[in-house]
Scaffold this motif. Structure first.
Motif, PDB file in Angstrom:
ATOM      1  N   LEU A   1       1.040  -1.264  -0.069  1.00 32.40           N
ATOM      2  CA  LEU A   1      -0.019  -0.154   0.107  1.00 32.40           C
ATOM      3  C   LEU A   1       0.911   1.327  -0.138  1.00 32.40           C
ATOM      4  O   LEU A   1       0.512   2.245  -0.876  1.00 32.40           O
ATOM      5  CB  LEU A   1      -0.924  -0.052   1.420  1.00 32.40           C
ATOM      6  N   GLY A   2       2.004   1.226   0.766  1.00 23.46           N
ATOM      7  CA  GLY A   2       2.786   2.427   0.867  1.00 23.46           C
ATOM      8  C   GLY A   2       3.337   2.669  -0.485  1.00 23.46           C
ATOM      9  O   GLY A   2       3.748   3.852  -1.128  1.00 23.46           O
ATOM     10  N   ALA A   3       3.948   1.498  -1.240  1.00 25.45           N
ATOM     11  CA  ALA A   3       4.442   1.666  -2.873  1.00 25.45           C
ATOM     12  C   ALA A   3       3.446   2.300  -3.414  1.00 25.45           C
ATOM     13  O   ALA A   3       3.804   3.364  -4.245  1.00 25.45           O
ATOM     14  CB  ALA A   3       5.089   0.382  -2.884  1.00 25.45           C
ATOM     15  N   TYR A   4       2.305   1.948  -3.262  1.00 22.53           N
ATOM     16  CA  TYR A   4       1.322   2.249  -4.395  1.00 22.53           C
ATOM     17  C   TYR A   4       0.880   3.704  -4.221  1.00 22.53           C
ATOM     18  O   TYR A   4       0.908   4.450  -5.271  1.00 22.53           O
ATOM     19  CB  TYR A   4      -0.056   1.580  -4.168  1.00 22.53           C
ATOM     20  N   ARG A   5       0.848   4.356  -2.908  1.00 18.99           N
ATOM     21  CA  ARG A   5       0.470   5.500  -2.540  1.00 18.99           C
ATOM     22  C   ARG A   5       1.669   6.532  -3.196  1.00 18.99           C
ATOM     23  O   ARG A   5       1.614   7.605  -3.507  1.00 18.99           O
ATOM     24  CB  ARG A   5       0.759   5.924  -1.060  1.00 18.99           C
ATOM     25  N   GLN A   6       2.864   6.053  -3.218  1.00 15.79           N
ATOM     26  CA  GLN A   6       4.213   6.666  -3.655  1.00 15.79           C
ATOM     27  C   GLN A   6       3.976   7.186  -5.229  1.00 15.79           C
ATOM     28  O   GLN A   6       4.574   8.177  -5.493  1.00 15.79           O
ATOM     29  CB  GLN A   6       5.279   6.025  -3.357  1.00 15.79           C
ATOM     30  N   VAL A   7       3.336   6.407  -5.856  1.00 16.97           N
ATOM     31  CA  VAL A   7       3.254   6.771  -7.365  1.00 16.97           C
ATOM     32  C   VAL A   7       2.114   7.485  -7.839  1.00 16.97           C
ATOM     33  O   VAL A   7       1.938   7.656  -8.823  1.00 16.97           O
ATOM     34  CB  VAL A   7       3.575   5.455  -8.164  1.00 16.97           C
ATOM     35  N   LEU A   8       1.219   7.323  -6.773  1.00 19.83           N
ATOM     36  CA  LEU A   8      -0.074   8.306  -7.309  1.00 19.83           C
ATOM     37  C   LEU A   8       0.167   9.717  -7.480  1.00 19.83           C
ATOM     38  O   LEU A   8       0.778  10.213  -6.657  1.00 19.83           O
ATOM     39  CB  LEU A   8      -1.367   7.981  -6.188  1.00 19.83           C
ATOM     40  N   PRO A   9      -0.650  10.381  -8.278  1.00 16.67           N
ATOM     41  CA  PRO A   9      -0.354  11.785  -8.392  1.00 16.67           C
ATOM     42  C   PRO A   9      -1.203  12.431  -7.150  1.00 16.67           C
ATOM     43  O   PRO A   9      -1.625  11.980  -6.592  1.00 16.67           O
ATOM     44  CB  PRO A   9      -1.056  12.206  -9.842  1.00 16.67           C
ATOM     45  N   THR A  10      -0.784  13.756  -7.359  1.00 13.53           N
ATOM     46  CA  THR A  10      -1.110  14.598  -6.167  1.00 13.53           C
ATOM     47  C   THR A  10      -2.654  15.348  -6.898  1.00 13.53           C
ATOM     48  O   THR A  10      -2.473  15.375  -8.381  1.00 13.53           O
ATOM     49  CB  THR A  10      -0.438  15.572  -5.400  1.00 13.53           C
ATOM     50  N   CYS A  11      -3.400  15.950  -6.161  1.00 20.43           N
ATOM     51  CA  CYS A  11      -4.517  16.812  -6.641  1.00 20.43           C
ATOM     52  C   CYS A  11      -3.854  17.976  -7.536  1.00 20.43           C
ATOM     53  O   CYS A  11      -4.143  18.343  -8.638  1.00 20.43           O
ATOM     54  CB  CYS A  11      -5.335  17.284  -5.759  1.00 20.43           C
ATOM     55  N   LYS A  12      -2.636  18.470  -7.098  1.00 16.02           N
ATOM     56  CA  LYS A  12      -1.977  19.668  -7.487  1.00 16.02           C
ATOM     57  C   LYS A  12      -1.406  19.447  -8.982  1.00 16.02           C
ATOM     58  O   LYS A  12      -1.427  19.929  -9.915  1.00 16.02           O
ATOM     59  CB  LYS A  12      -0.812  20.248  -6.874  1.00 16.02           C
ATOM     60  N   ASP A  13      -1.053  18.025  -8.957  1.00 18.56           N
ATOM     61  CA  ASP A  13      -0.307  17.393 -10.185  1.00 18.56           C
ATOM     62  C   ASP A  13      -1.404  17.342 -11.533  1.00 18.56           C
ATOM     63  O   ASP A  13      -0.982  17.612 -12.520  1.00 18.56           O
ATOM     64  CB  ASP A  13       0.144  15.907  -9.961  1.00 18.56           C
ATOM     65  N   MET A  14      -2.593  17.289 -10.893  1.00 16.88           N
ATOM     66  CA  MET A  14      -3.652  17.095 -12.013  1.00 16.88           C
ATOM     67  C   MET A  14      -4.430  18.343 -12.499  1.00 16.88           C
ATOM     68  O   MET A  14      -5.338  18.493 -13.217  1.00 16.88           O
ATOM     69  CB  MET A  14      -4.591  16.307 -11.358  1.00 16.88           C
ATOM     70  N   SER A  15      -4.013  19.540 -11.865  1.00 12.65           N
ATOM     71  CA  SER A  15      -4.508  20.603 -12.510  1.00 12.65           C
ATOM     72  C   SER A  15      -3.965  21.100 -13.530  1.00 12.65           C
ATOM     73  O   SER A  15      -2.924  20.749 -14.067  1.00 12.65           O
ATOM     74  CB  SER A  15      -4.131  21.819 -11.125  1.00 12.65           C
ATOM     75  N   SER A  16      -4.756  22.120 -14.187  1.00 12.98           N
ATOM     76  CA  SER A  16      -4.275  22.389 -15.651  1.00 12.98           C
ATOM     77  C   SER A  16      -3.074  23.186 -15.602  1.00 12.98           C
ATOM     78  O   SER A  16      -3.024  24.039 -14.599  1.00 12.98           O
ATOM     79  CB  SER A  16      -5.470  23.285 -16.157  1.00 12.98           C
ATOM     80  N   PRO A  17      -2.128  22.879 -16.699  1.00 14.69           N
ATOM     81  CA  PRO A  17      -0.797  23.476 -16.615  1.00 14.69           C
ATOM     82  C   PRO A  17      -0.824  24.879 -16.957  1.00 14.69           C
ATOM     83  O   PRO A  17      -1.951  25.327 -17.779  1.00 14.69           O
ATOM     84  CB  PRO A  17      -0.069  22.594 -17.784  1.00 14.69           C
TER      85      PRO A  17
END
Length: 262
Positions: A246-262
């Protein structure tokens, strides 16, 4: 199961789980259970190849067995992948390495799995959605793990997020153009946490299965909408292995900030 068949499963996921009406205003939305149907056939739907996993610095990880999953489609035949795979961008705790294995699949990247578990489902739809499921050597009654990735089918994302993320149900209704009953999660999760607006973590219990833990990510008001979920059931004796995965999976998930429009 072929990729073309799988896209139907992914885009009608809620229906495939056979929700039952609980009242005029609610329906049961059944949470994922052990993989016991729609199983893939080794050598026909997928094949495995031994590979060398490397960490983010390019160094080999020799003490964790690694395999590449190649998929087959009716249209394209066997997936062609190069010998050089991307590096791993999550930690593989040294103390748990004797109990872990690595699998790489192009639709989802690297997956950390309890050692000696077997791959029983490996499918990708034509829209890019994918499911990979594993079970303990003696079957799902002793443990199972499923990884789901939905990168394109927005309706599928809303169905999976419905009942877990705020606003997902209203967005599903808007997409369908009608008002639908709100979901009641079944079984009722022991606890639901939202570490961020884009992530949810929860656990629940099922008959003939160890306790289940889930980590899910959902973002649609973004330039890269997607839904991802890891569901893992393992005995209490494997608590440290569960924590590592579970810890490894959390590490590779994007953050909400990462998903905001560039």
């Amino acid at each position: 199961m072929t990729r073309c068949n799988v896209v139907v499963v992914l885009c009608l996921w809620l229906a495939a789980l056979a929700p039952a009406r609980a009242s005029d205003t609610h329906v049961e939305r059944h949470l994922p259970g052990p993989p016991v149907s729609n199983l893939s056939r080794p050598g026909e739907d997928f094949r495995l190849a031994t590979v060398q996993a490397r960490d983010a610095q390019g160094q080999p990880i020799p003490d964790v067995p690694a395999q590449r999953i190649d998929l087959r489609s009716d249209l394209d035949g066997w997936e062609q992948q190069g010998d050089t795979l991307p590096p791993i961008h999550f930690d593989v705790p040294a103390a748990q390495r004797p109990s872990l294995a690595l699998f790489y699949a192009s639709p989802v990247g690297w997956m950390l799995v309890p050692r000696d578990w077997k791959l029983v489902r490996a499918v990708q739809g034509i829209d890019g959605g994918a499911v990979f499921s594993f079970t303990a050597a003696r079957g799902p009654v002793e443990g199972w793990l499923s990884v789901v990735s939905i990168p394109a089918c927005v309706g599928c994302m809303y169905q999976e997020a419905d009942g877990l993320f705020s606003g997902a149900h209203d967005k599903l209704d808007k997409l369908l153009g009608q008002s639908t009953p709100a979901p009641i999660l079944a079984p009722n999760p022991d606890k639901i946490d939202h570490p961020s607006a884009c992530m949810v973590e929860f656990g629940y219990r099922l008959p003939a299965s160890p306790a289940v833990r889930t980590v899910a990510f959902f973002a649609d008001d973004a330039y890269d909408p997607q839904f991802r979920q890891l569901t893992l059931a393992a005995p209490k004796t494997q608590a440290k292995v569960v924590a590592a995965i579970l810890g490894a999976y959390r590490q590779v998930l994007p953050t909400c900030k990462d998903m905001s429009s560039p």
